[in-house]
Scaffold this motif. Structure first.
Motif, PDB file in Angstrom:
ATOM      1  N   GLU A 145       0.865  -1.229   0.004  1.00  0.00           N
ATOM      2  CA  GLU A 145       0.096   0.029   0.228  1.00  0.00           C
ATOM      3  C   GLU A 145       0.904   1.465   0.003  1.00  0.00           C
ATOM      4  O   GLU A 145       0.690   2.331  -0.666  1.00  0.00           O
ATOM      5  N   GLU A 146       1.932   1.241   0.938  1.00  0.00           N
ATOM      6  CA  GLU A 146       2.817   2.464   0.843  1.00  0.00           C
ATOM      7  C   GLU A 146       3.464   2.444  -0.478  1.00  0.00           C
ATOM      8  O   GLU A 146       3.320   3.924  -1.034  1.00  0.00           O
ATOM      9  N   ARG A 147       3.916   1.372  -1.270  1.00  0.00           N
ATOM     10  CA  ARG A 147       4.654   1.580  -2.509  1.00  0.00           C
ATOM     11  C   ARG A 147       3.398   2.092  -3.500  1.00  0.00           C
ATOM     12  O   ARG A 147       3.749   3.002  -4.617  1.00  0.00           O
ATOM     13  N   ARG A 148       2.317   1.731  -3.367  1.00  0.00           N
ATOM     14  CA  ARG A 148       1.364   2.046  -4.349  1.00  0.00           C
ATOM     15  C   ARG A 148       1.019   3.629  -4.330  1.00  0.00           C
ATOM     16  O   ARG A 148       0.692   4.350  -5.305  1.00  0.00           O
ATOM     17  N   ALA A 149       1.003   3.908  -2.843  1.00  0.00           N
ATOM     18  CA  ALA A 149       0.564   5.423  -2.702  1.00  0.00           C
ATOM     19  C   ALA A 149       1.791   6.337  -3.294  1.00  0.00           C
ATOM     20  O   ALA A 149       1.598   7.371  -3.785  1.00  0.00           O
ATOM     21  N   GLU A 150       3.216   5.776  -3.052  1.00  0.00           N
ATOM     22  CA  GLU A 150       4.317   6.546  -3.565  1.00  0.00           C
ATOM     23  C   GLU A 150       4.348   6.548  -4.959  1.00  0.00           C
ATOM     24  O   GLU A 150       4.567   7.592  -5.596  1.00  0.00           O
ATOM     25  N   MET A 151       4.019   5.631  -5.672  1.00  0.00           N
ATOM     26  CA  MET A 151       3.960   5.570  -7.246  1.00  0.00           C
ATOM     27  C   MET A 151       2.880   6.297  -7.867  1.00  0.00           C
ATOM     28  O   MET A 151       3.096   7.164  -8.730  1.00  0.00           O
ATOM     29  N   LYS A 152       1.713   6.452  -6.796  1.00  0.00           N
ATOM     30  CA  LYS A 152       0.453   7.317  -7.592  1.00  0.00           C
ATOM     31  C   LYS A 152       1.073   8.596  -7.356  1.00  0.00           C
ATOM     32  O   LYS A 152       0.679   9.630  -8.126  1.00  0.00           O
ATOM     33  N   SER A 153       1.633   8.870  -6.179  1.00  0.00           N
ATOM     34  CA  SER A 153       2.236  10.484  -6.062  1.00  0.00           C
ATOM     35  C   SER A 153       3.092  10.939  -7.084  1.00  0.00           C
ATOM     36  O   SER A 153       3.063  11.757  -7.734  1.00  0.00           O
ATOM     37  N   ARG A 154       4.112   9.824  -7.352  1.00  0.00           N
ATOM     38  CA  ARG A 154       5.103  10.186  -8.494  1.00  0.00           C
ATOM     39  C   ARG A 154       4.401  10.463  -9.726  1.00  0.00           C
ATOM     40  O   ARG A 154       4.790  11.385 -10.561  1.00  0.00           O
ATOM     41  N   HIS A 155       3.580   9.457 -10.188  1.00  0.00           N
ATOM     42  CA  HIS A 155       2.773   9.582 -11.311  1.00  0.00           C
ATOM     43  C   HIS A 155       2.135  10.905 -11.468  1.00  0.00           C
ATOM     44  O   HIS A 155       2.044  11.619 -12.432  1.00  0.00           O
ATOM     45  N   ASP A 156       1.261  11.456 -10.342  1.00  0.00           N
ATOM     46  CA  ASP A 156       0.581  12.623 -10.339  1.00  0.00           C
ATOM     47  C   ASP A 156       1.584  13.942 -10.642  1.00  0.00           C
ATOM     48  O   ASP A 156       1.173  14.733 -11.285  1.00  0.00           O
TER      49      ASP A 156
END
Length: 176
Positions: A145-156
């Motif tokens: 979940e942490e990696r997913r949130a981090e990837m989403k913020s990077r993509h945003d």
């Protein structure tokens, strides 16, 4: 193996005969104290019809069973010659048989207790393993979940940088 089976069968027969003799009303009717000495120098079967009597095979005497003691004393009659209940089993064989049966029962109880303890230890170990697996699974889920949130913020951030970022709902500010 055959003598053991015959001895076990003899022991079972002895128990059945003792029980049957104790339950027979005719034997109970003859339970008159002090009446055993009249069967001295007769047969063992006649003596043992009265359940309070003890037959001494070496001397051929019939006497009162010493009820205050579990076993007849040696000065009264030797254990290998003493008969009570049935004529074909002496006290010595009875003691040995009962000791063997008691020992087997104790060993079986010990084995059962050991097996139960071992099963409990295995189940506790499995419970601990299950708990450990569940903790590891939860840790992996949290990390994912942490990696997913981090990837989403990077993509945003990349989308904002190149102007590809879409607002979720442009009309959201007009809703009440």
């Amino acid at each position: 193996m055959a003598p053991v089976l015959r001895f076990g069968a003899a022991l079972a027969l002895l128990q059945a005969l003792l029980l049957a003799q104790a339950l027979l009303p005719a034997a109970a009717a003859q339970d008159v104290p002090g009446d055993c000495h009249q069967y001295t120098n007769r047969s063992c079967e006649e003596c043992l019809k009265n359940v309070t009597c003890l037959w001494c095979a070496s001397s051929g005497r019939c006497m009162e069973y010493p009820i205050r003691r579990v076993l007849p004393p040696a000065d009264l009659c030797e254990l290998r010659s003493a008969r009570w209940g049935v004529c074909w089993v002496n006290f010595e064989a009875l003691i040995i048989a009962m000791s063997v049966v008691g020992g087997v029962v104790l060993i079986m109880l010990g084995v059962c207790c050991c097996c139960c303890c071992r099963c409990k230890k295995k189940s506790k170990k499995l419970d601990k393993d299950d708990e450990r697996v569940a903790r590891e699974r939860e840790k992996r889920r949290v990390r994912q979940e942490e990696r997913r949130a981090e990837m989403k913020s990077r993509h945003d951030e990349i989308r904002r940088k190149y102007g590809l970022f879409k607002e979720e709902n442009p009309y959201a500010k007009f809703e009440n």
